[in-house]
Design an enzyme around this catalytic site. Structure first.
Site, mmCIF file in Angstrom:
data_model
loop_
_atom_site.group_PDB
_atom_site.id
_atom_site.type_symbol
_atom_site.label_atom_id
_atom_site.label_comp_id
_atom_site.label_asym_id
_atom_site.label_seq_id
_atom_site.Cartn_x
_atom_site.Cartn_y
_atom_site.Cartn_z
ATOM 1 N NE ARG A 93 -3.600 0.658 0.031
ATOM 2 C CZ ARG A 93 -4.813 0.840 0.540
ATOM 3 N NH1 ARG A 93 -5.524 -0.204 0.928
ATOM 4 N NH2 ARG A 93 -5.332 2.038 0.640
ATOM 5 C CB THR A 136 3.039 -10.384 5.289
ATOM 6 O OG1 THR A 136 2.117 -9.490 4.666
ATOM 7 C CG2 THR A 136 2.645 -10.596 6.746
HETATM 8 C C1 LIG Z 1 1.306 -9.367 1.201
HETATM 9 C C2 LIG Z 1 0.413 -8.331 0.694
HETATM 10 C C3 LIG Z 1 0.342 -7.091 1.322
HETATM 11 C C4 LIG Z 1 1.195 -6.716 2.498
HETATM 12 O O1 LIG Z 1 2.362 -6.071 2.009
HETATM 13 P P1 LIG Z 1 3.386 -5.326 2.986
HETATM 14 O O2 LIG Z 1 4.531 -5.015 2.086
HETATM 15 O O3 LIG Z 1 3.762 -6.313 4.034
HETATM 16 O O4 LIG Z 1 2.715 -4.137 3.491
HETATM 17 C C5 LIG Z 1 -0.527 -6.140 0.816
HETATM 18 N N1 LIG Z 1 -1.294 -6.392 -0.255
HETATM 19 C C6 LIG Z 1 -1.240 -7.572 -0.891
HETATM 20 C C7 LIG Z 1 -2.098 -7.790 -2.076
HETATM 21 C C8 LIG Z 1 -0.395 -8.584 -0.449
HETATM 22 O O5 LIG Z 1 -0.365 -9.758 -1.082
#
Ligand SMILES: *Cc1c(COP(=O)(O)O)cnc(C)c1O
Length: 800
Positions: free
Chosen positions: A539, A646
């Site tokens: 995001r 994540t």
């Molecule tokens: C894993 C994932 C996130 C989380 O991303 P971060 O970099 O950890 O903030 C957000 N959106 C989607 C679609 C994801 O697969």
């Protein structure tokens, strides 16, 4: 019962039969969406058999069950996942292929179920996969949003939001369950009286009643032994819909509740709607859990022994007063007994230390929309204030910990007071909760606090998303890691093996070609697959600092323009990010990325060295393409601000090198791979705090005195682009660069060069990547779930 997936002949016969029965067409005549729907239906029907068996096993064993209450489940696509977990992917693939159907085309028909914003929702989805795969009875409870988060388009280099109609084909995975529908009451007033025995009676006379209709989706575990349920609630008109003054208004109001993920809450109407959503899915979910518990046990006395509820962030925290209400008003429990059940049932996960994300509601909204719930919150608050004074002797903490303060309901405080467990989502994040954000609670109830570092399901993010790498791993270390991801550690024996290194590089190249083809198809841009694929997908948020990356690019561009002898190693820098519709700064950064990309990509002197790609409409399926193709994983949040992250884990597991700050779960990644196998840069959390607390950081001085920084920042407002980026400029200079972008600028550029130095030594790079894969097993959500089970939920595997 016959298994229609037993072999490809049976499958083919059934598939053809169903297509004719449903659509009156032969396979050749059927439309591709029809082919998809029929396959989905067959899988869902097959899952129903496992569902039935799972429910029986849980009932017979009188097993405790866990319910994950979350406003978001970012499920992505489910076809591949379900086929894989059922273990029938190959049968179906072969059968379809003999019918001249390409399974990948069917996979691509499915739209992502984007029932959420980002990391928090994706975590919930990963947890469901791990729970079912580990054979734990754990279900999801959420809203059936008619539209997901918006679909992002880019027009004139700016984000445009269009509705995400994810159910255009219907939702093939769900089953409507009218018999479990529940009425949810809003508004009106509360009558109280004393009955003959002197007991207080309460009756809520609502002004607005909504029918909550459940739609259940089967969550198939790997090996298809256990099948759990994701229950999505949809709002419908109620039978005795109260004396709606205006029927049209009533119908609109009802439908509005489940229309959108996070409707814009910058207006009062938006805020109240969000509160309605929260109470709606919480009340419906609790009601149906209580009904099924009563059916099984005939009493609620053992509720907390048989039910655990995890509150994913503060969004479902109205669960706490709602369960109090049910126990007292509908089942005649005394306050203290009800409170014990409530506290033993709920556990709360905090996801962020960002202040604006700690939810607060205007008292008045809660009071008007949920009069009885408000009364109960008042009483919880009153008793807490008494306890903190008389039991803990800490009257001084009332100001910090009370639920009702300054006209607002503090949802995080309610969550902490009403739960037996509070967890952060990475070691560093939990430490920050304990010594900063929630330190006052930590002082009075330290035993409630614990850490559960996030994880990702290796089934989706490695096995399904990257069959090429999975197959290399199976050949090299055997298939044990499929069930026990920690076994990936066996790969450490091969990190120096030249053949495995070479194989890995070949596979990475193949994944890069797949992404390059996607970029070509969607954006009509050619990228060089031998360049470094450097990816930041998440995001868009100031603290995640996409801005740091784009300013670095701008600086390197200036440098290459002024010095023809200075050239960087070819790099493809890829961004993917949605900005919240009302988040102006974030949208400006997207615009800036596009202007820089336009300038750089069209400069023939530079284009061979640098290409900037912004992929619109980031979502789970795109993340599968990106995380498997990346060489570099950008995780560059201001230290202390990211809960866990994540995507950092997804990239790591697929053999990308983390270029990141010492923040969130990055800390635990380097703890495992070592500082040689990740590129960590920038200020640490303590340093950021020190600079801020001692007032030692002055962004305007940096801007004045640092030539390189001065040049890029000035570039935002002086004549380089046909538009100016004063909003970003002001954010950096008038707000003293809150996220320390300038403070980390040079360290980040050093990290950039370190990466290219490592990358040029191909075998060394491959070794680094292999170490990352080998050490990534810890970040499987299977490990996370085992920890929740052990420390918080105390549920047991279902033997089937
Ligand atoms: C894993 C994932 C996130 C989380 O991303 P971060 O970099 O950890 O903030 C957000 N959106 C989607 C679609 C994801 O697969």
């Amino acid at each position: 019962m016959t298994n229609v997936f037993e072999n490809k002949e049976i499958f083919k016969e059934e598939y053809q039969r169903r297509i004719i029965e449903h659509y009156g067409r032969s396979i050749d005549q059927a439309h591709i969406t029809e082919k998809f729907m029929i396959l989905g239906e067959m899988i869902r029907d097959h899952a129903s058999i496992h569902w039935y068996e799972s429910k029986n096993a849980i009932q017979e064993g009188q097993e405790k069950q866990m319910y994950y209450f979350s406003m978001e489940f970012l499920m992505g696509r489910l076809l591949t996942n379900n086929l894989m977990n059922m273990g029938v992917y190959d049968v179906v693939n072969q059968g379809l292929s003999e019918l001249s159907i390409n399974i990948h085309e069917l996979e691509d028909i499915e739209t992502d179920a984007g029932l959420g914003n980002g990391g928090l929702g994706r975590l919930a989805a990963c947890f469901l996969d791990s729970l079912a795969s580990l054979q734990y009875p754990g279900h999801g409870n959420c809203i059936r949003y008619e539209y997901g988060l918006f679909k992002q388009k880019i027009e004139n280099k700016e984000q445009v939001e269009v509705p995400d109609c994810w159910m255009r084909l219907g939702n093939v995975w769900e089953i409507r369950k009218p018999k479990h529908a529940v009425d949810v009451k809003f508004g009106g007033h509360v009558n109280m009286w004393m009955d003959a025995s002197g007991k207080t009676k309460v009756e809520h006379i609502p002004s607005f009643v909504v029918r909550a209709m459940p739609y259940d989706m089967p969550i198939v575990g790997a090996g298809a032994k256990l099948t759990n349920t994701l229950r999505l609630w949809s709002s419908e008109v109620a039978d005795d819909a109260c004396n709606a003054i205006n029927l049209n208004d009533y119908v609109n109001e009802v439908h509005e509740i489940c229309r959108n993920v996070y409707p814009d809450d910058s207006t009062e109407h938006g805020k109240i709607l969000r509160l309605k959503q929260q109470y709606f899915f919480v009340a419906a979910g609790l009601n149906s859990i209580i009904a099924s518990h009563l059916k099984a046990y005939g009493t609620l006395d053992n509720f907390a022994e048989k039910v655990a509820i995890q509150l994913n962030d503060t969004h479902p925290v109205l669960c706490i007063p709602e369960l109090m209400r049910l126990l007292m008003d509908e089942y005649q429990y005394e306050w203290d007994d009800a409170w014990t059940i409530v506290k033993d049932t709920f556990a709360y996960t905090n996801h962020t230390v960002m202040n604006e994300a700690l939810e607060k509601w205007q008292m008045q909204y809660v009071q008007e929309l949920l009069p009885r719930i408000y009364m109960i919150i008042e009483e919880i608050d009153r008793r807490f204030r008494y306890r903190i004074t008389h039991q803990y002797g800490r009257e001084d903490l009332i100001e910090k910990c009370a639920i009702l303060q300054h006209g607002q309901v503090h949802m995080a405080n309610l969550a902490i007071i009403g739960s037996h467990s509070i967890n952060g989502v990475a070691a560093l994040h939990t430490e920050i909760l304990k010594d900063d954000v929630m330190k006052h609670f930590y002082a009075i109830c330290p035993q409630k606090f614990n850490n559960k570092t996030n994880g990702i399901t290796h089934r989706r993010w490695l096995l399904n998303a990257n069959p090429q790498l999975s197959s290399l791993l199976k050949k090299t270390i055997g298939g044990k890691f499929v069930k026990e991801p920690l076994n990936l550690i066996e790969l450490m024996k091969y990190v120096d093996n030249k053949k495995i290194q070479t194989n890995f590089l070949e596979i990475k190249l193949e994944r890069k070609k797949i992404l390059a083809a996607y970029i070509k198809k969607t954006m009509n841009i050619e990228v060089d697959v031998t360049s470094i694929f450097d990816i930041q997908s998440k995001r868009l948020h100031a603290y995640k600092r996409q801005l740091l990356s784009i300013l670095n690019i701008l600086d390197l561009y200036f440098h290459m323009k002024e010095d023809p002898n200075f050239r960087i190693y070819p790099r493809t820098i890829i961004f993917a990010a949605k900005a919240a519709p009302s988040y102006i700064f974030a949208k400006e950064v997207i615009k800036l990325i596009h202007y820089v990309a336009d300038m750089v990509n069209h400069d023939t002197e530079i284009a061979d060295y640098m290409k900037i790609i912004f992929l619109p409409n980031y979502g789970v399926s795109m993340a599968e393409l990106l995380t498997t193709a990346a060489d570099v994983s950008e995780q560059i949040s201001t230290a202390g601000k990211e809960g866990s992250g994540t995507s950092n884990m997804k990239f790591m597991m697929n053999g990308a090198i983390t270029c990141g700050t010492y923040d969130g779960a990055n800390v635990e990644i380097v703890e495992r791979v070592g500082f040689d196998n990740a590129v960590i840069f920038g200020l640490r959390r303590e340093e950021v705090m020190h600079l801020k607390n001692e007032n030692l950081y002055h962004a305007s001085d940096v801007y004045k005195n640092d030539v390189a920084i001065h040049r890029v920042i000035d570039g935002l407002i002086h004549g380089i682009f046909p538009v100016d980026f004063r909003i970003i400029f002001n954010e950096l200079l008038n707000k003293n660069d809150e996220y320390m972008v300038m403070a980390d600028f040079h360290a980040y550029q050093e990290a950039f060069f370190k990466i290219e130095e490592y990358y040029k030594d191909r075998m060394r790079w491959a070794r680094m990547c292999l170490v990352n894969i080998a050490q990534s097993g810890f970040f499987s959500s299977d490990r996370t779930i085992e920890q929740y089970v052990e420390d918080i939920w105390h549920i047991h595997k279902i033997q089937m």
